[in-house]
Design an enzyme around this catalytic site. Sequence first.
Site, PDB file in Angstrom:
ATOM      1  N   GLY A 189      21.022   3.554   8.863  1.00 55.48           N
ATOM      2  CA  GLY A 189      20.206   2.856   9.865  1.00 55.48           C
ATOM      3  C   GLY A 189      20.012   1.406   9.438  1.00 55.48           C
ATOM      4  O   GLY A 189      20.820   0.829   8.723  1.00 55.48           O
ATOM      5  N   ARG A 190      18.868   0.830   9.873  1.00 56.89           N
ATOM      6  CA  ARG A 190      18.605  -0.592   9.564  1.00 56.89           C
ATOM      7  C   ARG A 190      18.703  -0.869   8.072  1.00 56.89           C
ATOM      8  O   ARG A 190      19.252  -1.879   7.648  1.00 56.89           O
ATOM      9  CB  ARG A 190      17.195  -0.960  10.043  1.00 56.89           C
ATOM     10  CG  ARG A 190      17.142  -1.541  11.440  1.00 56.89           C
ATOM     11  CD  ARG A 190      15.831  -2.257  11.635  1.00 56.89           C
ATOM     12  NE  ARG A 190      14.697  -1.430  11.240  1.00 56.89           N
ATOM     13  CZ  ARG A 190      13.860  -0.848  12.098  1.00 56.89           C
ATOM     14  NH1 ARG A 190      14.025  -1.002  13.392  1.00 56.89           N
ATOM     15  NH2 ARG A 190      12.848  -0.115  11.683  1.00 56.89           N
ATOM     16  N   MET A 191      18.166   0.029   7.251  1.00 55.45           N
ATOM     17  CA  MET A 191      18.162  -0.200   5.802  1.00 55.45           C
ATOM     18  C   MET A 191      19.490   0.234   5.180  1.00 55.45           C
ATOM     19  O   MET A 191      20.143  -0.542   4.485  1.00 55.45           O
ATOM     20  CB  MET A 191      17.006   0.568   5.151  1.00 55.45           C
ATOM     21  CG  MET A 191      15.643   0.029   5.489  1.00 55.45           C
ATOM     22  SD  MET A 191      15.346  -1.628   4.852  1.00 55.45           S
ATOM     23  CE  MET A 191      15.109  -1.301   3.106  1.00 55.45           C
TER      24      MET A 191
ATOM     25  N   ASN B 281       2.789  -1.310  -0.306  1.00 55.78           N
ATOM     26  CA  ASN B 281       2.594  -1.379   1.142  1.00 55.78           C
ATOM     27  C   ASN B 281       1.121  -1.490   1.520  1.00 55.78           C
ATOM     28  O   ASN B 281       0.776  -2.134   2.505  1.00 55.78           O
ATOM     29  CB  ASN B 281       3.246  -0.175   1.825  1.00 55.78           C
ATOM     30  CG  ASN B 281       4.728  -0.398   2.031  1.00 55.78           C
ATOM     31  OD1 ASN B 281       5.366  -1.032   1.202  1.00 55.78           O
ATOM     32  ND2 ASN B 281       5.275   0.105   3.113  1.00 55.78           N
TER      33      ASN B 281
ATOM     34  N   GLU C 263       0.531  -4.968   1.236  1.00 60.31           N
ATOM     35  CA  GLU C 263       1.182  -5.605   2.406  1.00 60.31           C
ATOM     36  C   GLU C 263       0.248  -5.568   3.629  1.00 60.31           C
ATOM     37  O   GLU C 263       0.094  -6.574   4.338  1.00 60.31           O
ATOM     38  CB  GLU C 263       2.484  -4.843   2.674  1.00 60.31           C
ATOM     39  CG  GLU C 263       3.384  -5.368   3.739  1.00 60.31           C
ATOM     40  CD  GLU C 263       4.634  -4.464   3.841  1.00 60.31           C
ATOM     41  OE1 GLU C 263       5.490  -4.517   2.942  1.00 60.31           O
ATOM     42  OE2 GLU C 263       4.747  -3.696   4.812  1.00 60.31           O
TER      43      GLU C 263
ATOM     44  N   LYS D 181       5.694   1.953  -4.487  1.00 59.10           N
ATOM     45  CA  LYS D 181       5.991   1.402  -3.156  1.00 59.10           C
ATOM     46  C   LYS D 181       4.807   1.616  -2.200  1.00 59.10           C
ATOM     47  O   LYS D 181       4.504   0.762  -1.365  1.00 59.10           O
ATOM     48  CB  LYS D 181       7.259   2.062  -2.589  1.00 59.10           C
ATOM     49  CG  LYS D 181       7.645   1.593  -1.189  1.00 59.10           C
ATOM     50  CD  LYS D 181       8.040   0.150  -1.187  1.00 59.10           C
ATOM     51  CE  LYS D 181       8.436  -0.484   0.116  1.00 59.10           C
ATOM     52  NZ  LYS D 181       8.362   0.166   1.366  1.00 59.10           N
TER      53      LYS D 181
ATOM     54  N   GLY E 205      22.463   8.128   5.555  1.00 58.98           N
ATOM     55  CA  GLY E 205      21.538   7.339   6.369  1.00 58.98           C
ATOM     56  C   GLY E 205      21.987   5.898   6.417  1.00 58.98           C
ATOM     57  O   GLY E 205      21.858   5.151   5.438  1.00 58.98           O
TER      58      GLY E 205
HETATM   59  O1  6PG Z   1       8.427  -3.390   1.793  1.00 58.32           O
HETATM   60  C1  6PG Z   1       9.032  -3.284   2.845  1.00 58.32           C
HETATM   61  O2  6PG Z   1      10.216  -3.574   2.999  1.00 58.32           O
HETATM   62  C2  6PG Z   1       8.300  -2.744   4.031  1.00 58.32           C
HETATM   63  O3  6PG Z   1       7.037  -2.312   3.638  1.00 58.32           O
HETATM   64  C3  6PG Z   1       9.063  -1.601   4.647  1.00 58.32           C
HETATM   65  O4  6PG Z   1       9.095  -0.525   3.759  1.00 58.32           O
HETATM   66  C4  6PG Z   1       8.607  -1.201   6.026  1.00 58.32           C
HETATM   67  O5  6PG Z   1       8.675  -2.270   6.891  1.00 58.32           O
HETATM   68  C5  6PG Z   1       7.234  -0.567   5.991  1.00 58.32           C
HETATM   69  O6  6PG Z   1       7.379   0.739   5.520  1.00 58.32           O
HETATM   70  C6  6PG Z   1       6.517  -0.550   7.299  1.00 58.32           C
HETATM   71  O7  6PG Z   1       5.343   0.160   7.082  1.00 58.32           O
HETATM   72  P1  6PG Z   1       4.299   0.408   8.214  1.00 58.32           P
HETATM   73  O8  6PG Z   1       5.050   0.975   9.398  1.00 58.32           O
HETATM   74  O9  6PG Z   1       3.344   1.384   7.639  1.00 58.32           O
HETATM   75  O10 6PG Z   1       3.699  -0.916   8.537  1.00 58.32           O
END
Ligand code: 6PG
Length: 295
Positions: A9-11, A170, A173, A166, A7
């Site tokens: 991708g972006r990450m 989130n 977040e 995690k 994988g």
């Molecule tokens: O910590 C992080 O780097 C972010 O949380 C990352 O994992 C991602 O941007 C989210 O998974 C988006 O989550 P949502 O699509 O649920 O907002």
Amino acid sequence: MQLGLVGLGRMGFNMRERLRAAGHEVVGYDRNPDVSDAASVAEMVEKLSGPRIVWIMVPHGDPTRQTIEELSGLLSAGDLVIEGGNSKFTDDQANAALLAENGIKYVDVGVSGGVWGARNGYGLMAGGDAEDIERALPIFDALRPEGPREQGFAHSGPVGAGHYAKMVHNGIEYGLMQAYAEGFELLAASDVVTDVPATIKAWSQGTVVRSWLLDLLVRALDEDPELAELRGYVQDSGEGRWTIEEAINNAVPAPVMTAALFARFASRQEDSPAMKAVAALRNQFGGHAVQKSEG
Ligand SMILES: O=C(O)[C@H](O)[C@@H](O)[C@H](O)[C@H](O)COP(=O)(O)O
């Protein structure tokens, strides 16, 4: 250290860069041949010498499950799979059990940092056996931010604990973003504060609410002071929902995170059936005026 990375991708792409910059040998596989180092997962595995470590960084759900299934047939006893995507923690037990049938070890890692992680390093939360975590420490050290290990990495518990950590991260977040967003709207709605972007920028230093998320809001407002270019439409990838599910399972009050999740759902509605019902009821009992929908 040598590892495979499924994988890019972006990450995953950025993580490969950061791992290579730290001197690790990474054989990456992606369906996109332009970025892949191997034509298939099997070829990637062949390029690794044992005991092998393979990091998975694909979307959660079916893509992750299929990759685990494929790797369980390609890897051997003593190899280690690290699942770094945003999987639900309940998937980890099943992944670990499937791989354990062939003696393959499993570690789950919550990875935070988004597209900025390449430069800043990624916050990492790992779940698994201590000996497996120990084995992968050079990889974690390359990915995490510079500085003391305990400020960017935790062995959070057994298999599943990394993704659980995690998930809660989130959920937080969601709540933090929603609080900043509501403050932004209130500042903009009243005519008391006349320079909203400057006011929010001034919060970046010294205040109690300064944070990296606030810095990112400042950045967004620098680009578009009223966010006029954007629609207020917000997707979600699952972690917020799982956080609320877990709050319910554990009878933990989580009103902020729940409201933040529901605000995203509301953002996707053209019109709210629930608020139509409220308007209708208010009209029924009080004769209060309603607005008619167009068309
Ligand atoms: O910590 C992080 O780097 C972010 O949380 C990352 O994992 C991602 O941007 C989210 O998974 C988006 O989550 P949502 O699509 O649920 O907002």
